[in-house]
Design a protein around this motif. Structure first.
Motif, PDB file in Angstrom:
ATOM      1  N   ASP A   7      26.681 -11.070  16.297  1.00  0.00           N
ATOM      2  CA  ASP A   7      25.681 -12.128  16.433  1.00  0.00           C
ATOM      3  C   ASP A   7      24.333 -11.670  15.886  1.00  0.00           C
ATOM      4  O   ASP A   7      23.636 -12.422  15.211  1.00  0.00           O
ATOM      5  CB  ASP A   7      25.529 -12.534  17.905  1.00  0.00           C
ATOM      6  N   ILE A   8      23.966 -10.429  16.180  1.00  0.00           N
ATOM      7  CA  ILE A   8      22.688  -9.905  15.688  1.00  0.00           C
ATOM      8  C   ILE A   8      22.679  -9.868  14.160  1.00  0.00           C
ATOM      9  O   ILE A   8      21.738 -10.306  13.507  1.00  0.00           O
ATOM     10  CB  ILE A   8      22.418  -8.490  16.247  1.00  0.00           C
ATOM     11  N   ILE A   9      23.790  -9.355  13.568  1.00  0.00           N
ATOM     12  CA  ILE A   9      23.841  -9.261  12.112  1.00  0.00           C
ATOM     13  C   ILE A   9      23.820 -10.653  11.481  1.00  0.00           C
ATOM     14  O   ILE A   9      23.109 -10.901  10.508  1.00  0.00           O
ATOM     15  CB  ILE A   9      25.111  -8.494  11.664  1.00  0.00           C
ATOM     16  N   GLU A  10      24.598 -11.592  12.060  1.00  0.00           N
ATOM     17  CA  GLU A  10      24.633 -12.933  11.490  1.00  0.00           C
ATOM     18  C   GLU A  10      23.250 -13.593  11.563  1.00  0.00           C
ATOM     19  O   GLU A  10      22.794 -14.195  10.604  1.00  0.00           O
ATOM     20  CB  GLU A  10      25.677 -13.803  12.215  1.00  0.00           C
ATOM     21  N   THR A  11      22.575 -13.414  12.709  1.00  0.00           N
ATOM     22  CA  THR A  11      21.236 -13.965  12.845  1.00  0.00           C
ATOM     23  C   THR A  11      20.291 -13.301  11.847  1.00  0.00           C
ATOM     24  O   THR A  11      19.515 -13.982  11.160  1.00  0.00           O
ATOM     25  CB  THR A  11      20.724 -13.757  14.287  1.00  0.00           C
ATOM     26  N   GLY A  12      20.379 -11.977  11.738  1.00  0.00           N
ATOM     27  CA  GLY A  12      19.537 -11.265  10.774  1.00  0.00           C
ATOM     28  C   GLY A  12      19.799 -11.719   9.348  1.00  0.00           C
ATOM     29  O   GLY A  12      18.871 -11.931   8.558  1.00  0.00           O
ATOM     30  N   GLY A  13      21.068 -11.897   9.009  1.00  0.00           N
ATOM     31  CA  GLY A  13      21.430 -12.352   7.667  1.00  0.00           C
ATOM     32  C   GLY A  13      20.902 -13.759   7.387  1.00  0.00           C
ATOM     33  O   GLY A  13      20.354 -14.031   6.310  1.00  0.00           O
ATOM     34  N   THR A  14      21.031 -14.637   8.378  1.00  0.00           N
ATOM     35  CA  THR A  14      20.531 -16.004   8.228  1.00  0.00           C
ATOM     36  C   THR A  14      19.027 -15.990   7.986  1.00  0.00           C
ATOM     37  O   THR A  14      18.509 -16.683   7.100  1.00  0.00           O
ATOM     38  CB  THR A  14      20.847 -16.825   9.499  1.00  0.00           C
ATOM     39  N   ILE A  15      18.317 -15.173   8.774  1.00  0.00           N
ATOM     40  CA  ILE A  15      16.863 -15.084   8.621  1.00  0.00           C
ATOM     41  C   ILE A  15      16.491 -14.518   7.250  1.00  0.00           C
ATOM     42  O   ILE A  15      15.625 -15.060   6.547  1.00  0.00           O
ATOM     43  CB  ILE A  15      16.252 -14.208   9.747  1.00  0.00           C
ATOM     44  N   ALA A  16      17.181 -13.454   6.836  1.00  0.00           N
ATOM     45  CA  ALA A  16      16.846 -12.831   5.545  1.00  0.00           C
ATOM     46  C   ALA A  16      17.139 -13.789   4.396  1.00  0.00           C
ATOM     47  O   ALA A  16      16.336 -13.947   3.470  1.00  0.00           O
ATOM     48  CB  ALA A  16      17.622 -11.531   5.371  1.00  0.00           C
ATOM     49  N   PHE A  17      18.302 -14.448   4.448  1.00  0.00           N
ATOM     50  CA  PHE A  17      18.626 -15.427   3.418  1.00  0.00           C
ATOM     51  C   PHE A  17      17.584 -16.549   3.416  1.00  0.00           C
ATOM     52  O   PHE A  17      17.081 -16.953   2.370  1.00  0.00           O
ATOM     53  CB  PHE A  17      20.020 -16.028   3.674  1.00  0.00           C
ATOM     54  N   GLY A  18      17.267 -17.059   4.613  1.00  0.00           N
ATOM     55  CA  GLY A  18      16.285 -18.142   4.725  1.00  0.00           C
ATOM     56  C   GLY A  18      14.936 -17.734   4.142  1.00  0.00           C
ATOM     57  O   GLY A  18      14.313 -18.482   3.386  1.00  0.00           O
ATOM     58  N   LEU A  19      14.495 -16.512   4.487  1.00  0.00           N
ATOM     59  CA  LEU A  19      13.190 -16.046   3.992  1.00  0.00           C
ATOM     60  C   LEU A  19      13.162 -15.973   2.470  1.00  0.00           C
ATOM     61  O   LEU A  19      12.155 -16.313   1.839  1.00  0.00           O
ATOM     62  CB  LEU A  19      12.855 -14.677   4.577  1.00  0.00           C
ATOM     63  N   SER A  20      14.289 -15.543   1.863  1.00  0.00           N
ATOM     64  CA  SER A  20      14.291 -15.454   0.393  1.00  0.00           C
ATOM     65  C   SER A  20      14.077 -16.847  -0.194  1.00  0.00           C
ATOM     66  O   SER A  20      13.404 -17.006  -1.220  1.00  0.00           O
ATOM     67  CB  SER A  20      15.594 -14.833  -0.117  1.00  0.00           C
ATOM     68  N   GLY A  21      14.635 -17.880   0.479  1.00  0.00           N
ATOM     69  CA  GLY A  21      14.405 -19.255   0.031  1.00  0.00           C
ATOM     70  C   GLY A  21      12.965 -19.687   0.256  1.00  0.00           C
ATOM     71  O   GLY A  21      12.322 -20.271  -0.624  1.00  0.00           O
ATOM     72  N   ALA A  22      12.451 -19.381   1.458  1.00  0.00           N
ATOM     73  CA  ALA A  22      11.094 -19.816   1.804  1.00  0.00           C
ATOM     74  C   ALA A  22      10.072 -19.219   0.834  1.00  0.00           C
ATOM     75  O   ALA A  22       9.195 -19.923   0.323  1.00  0.00           O
ATOM     76  CB  ALA A  22      10.761 -19.407   3.241  1.00  0.00           C
ATOM     77  N   PHE A  23      10.215 -17.918   0.536  1.00  0.00           N
ATOM     78  CA  PHE A  23       9.242 -17.271  -0.339  1.00  0.00           C
ATOM     79  C   PHE A  23       9.295 -17.858  -1.748  1.00  0.00           C
ATOM     80  O   PHE A  23       8.261 -18.093  -2.375  1.00  0.00           O
ATOM     81  CB  PHE A  23       9.488 -15.753  -0.399  1.00  0.00           C
TER      82      PHE A  23
END
Lengths: 204, 204, 204
Positions: A7-23
């Motif tokens: 769960d931690i890795i999936e959440t971290g991955g979602t956040i990292a992927f999302g941030l790459s889009g946001a930036f």
């Protein structure tokens, strides 16, 4: 693998992927709503395309609020604290790589649940890992980055081949999952550290 | 129509569609992995969109390895022997046209199996024939070629109308299928030989 | 709300959405077939993406001829009478806003039928209202307009929040639907009249 770590890795991955889009959306100077949409699409695009191809609907992120809330929070954080978050680029790269590994394995395992062949499962794993970024780039009117730069999708494919190779040996699936994720992360780390990329193709 | 001939035409169409994607990706100097992805999307894009619209999932190419292996082989051949394959452009054009005809008829027949109206079946046939190329162009950041050049989708639509016209006459479906495919191929051949295209629209 | 009025608004919204696609395609000088495709995609894109995400297939517009015929007529009218129709821009804006409101509410209600949470229903409503325009812009090789200009998706989101707020009060759903649609239309009218838009995001 322990559910809690997953769960931690999936959440971290979602956040990292999302941030790459946001930036990337902020670099193109979209309005805040545009940034939120691109964050969403980048974070859930790969899994959504996979679920629609298999016919596993409603697609995963529709089924509860947690993914949507995490992504919404990510987008808002990027809008408010973009300057500071960018300084965390090493942390981001780490989670992005972990996310890529985890999403690839999730895609492979959903393919197996649907009774599909190994080759097709590897294609679905790669789709899960990579298509969020592809959709992000299409919406922002760029040729998708992963077609042009660095070992990225290649890491998913190599990981997928390892996964099915290990499956022949009778090792416990939990171990195989872990080994595959670590392997994908290591490929990414080496490729980026030593600036390894595939050569451009020529149309001789 | 004989199953064996159908398989040859479908395989030839898949290869020709795939090659058109591979060559365009190589012109944009994508890396080899990017070329493989574009080859895939061009070859299976139309049928995939059709299957997702109807809800026939897992979509066709997921269900066995043969399509994926043919496309993989096509992409690798394009990367290795691009220069020589381009000299086969007449053969390619022939298969591309045959593929367009066959894919259109396949789309129409899948629509009928799903109990949809003739008009909607023609739309699905056109989607099957054309959307692979549309997705290829979107991923490569071009305005889709078929919106700008030559009789292409128009050939699918004309073929679809002929198909349902003939269906009224009570002719055997096998014959109708063949006639429709030949008709679409002939339209393409005439349009390209005599450089016939639709005029651009103006926003007077 | 009276079924007859709903049908008129939905038809008006489809036409207005379709026309926005047709005009933009004509500005890019696509051929007539390209104009028809873009008209289709703009008018049915949002609902199609929603139906595929939920798994409600065959997607709505496949199930009878009426939507396809309306859109075909819209595209042909745009091609023939583009100059005159553009003079109706106020009428068009009115129907576009009504369509946005109605499509949003339809998306929310389809999400509820599928048993999804309020947050996810609002996301689906926004998708229904906005993704036709997003697909239009992607196919025409532009960064989607709604990410850059005016209050648009924001109006859907605000409308969705109002919808679920009112649902808590026990008011009849028919009234809530009407109030939400009117609310979305008013937001659009104010935003356009007073040129209100969200500020671009910066990547400080």
């Amino acid at each position: 693998m322990n559910k809690f770590y997953l769960d931690i890795i999936e959440t971290g991955g979602t956040i990292a992927f999302g941030l790459s889009g946001a930036f990337m959306a902020m670099e193109k100077r979209l309005d805040p709503f545009g940034v939120i949409i691109i964050t969403f699409v980048t974070a859930i695009g790969g899994g959504t395309v996979r679920d629609m191809l298999i016919g596993k609907t409603p697609v995963t992120w529709l089924q509860d609020n947690s993914t949507a809330l995490i992504i919404l929070g990510t987008a808002i954080a990027a809008l408010l604290f973009g300057k500071y978050l960018k300084q965390l680029s090493k942390t981001m790269f780490f989670f992005d790589s972990l996310g890529l590994g985890l999403f690839t394995v999730v895609g492979i395992e959903k393919g197996q649940e649907a009774g599909l062949s190994s080759l097709i499962c590897i294609a679905l794993g790669t789709t899960t890992g990579c298509f969020g970024g592809v959709l992000r780039d299409v919406l922002l009117n760029n040729i998708p980055l992963i077609f042009r730069k660095e070992i990225y999708a290649s890491a998913c494919i190599a990981g997928g081949i390892l996964y099915f190779g290990l499956l022949q040996t009778g090792i416990l699936v939990e171990y195989i999952t872990t080994i595959t994720i670590v392997f994908i992360v290591l490929i990414r780390v080496f490729a980026v550290r030593y600036k390894i990329s595939l050569p451009a193709s020529y149309n001789k």
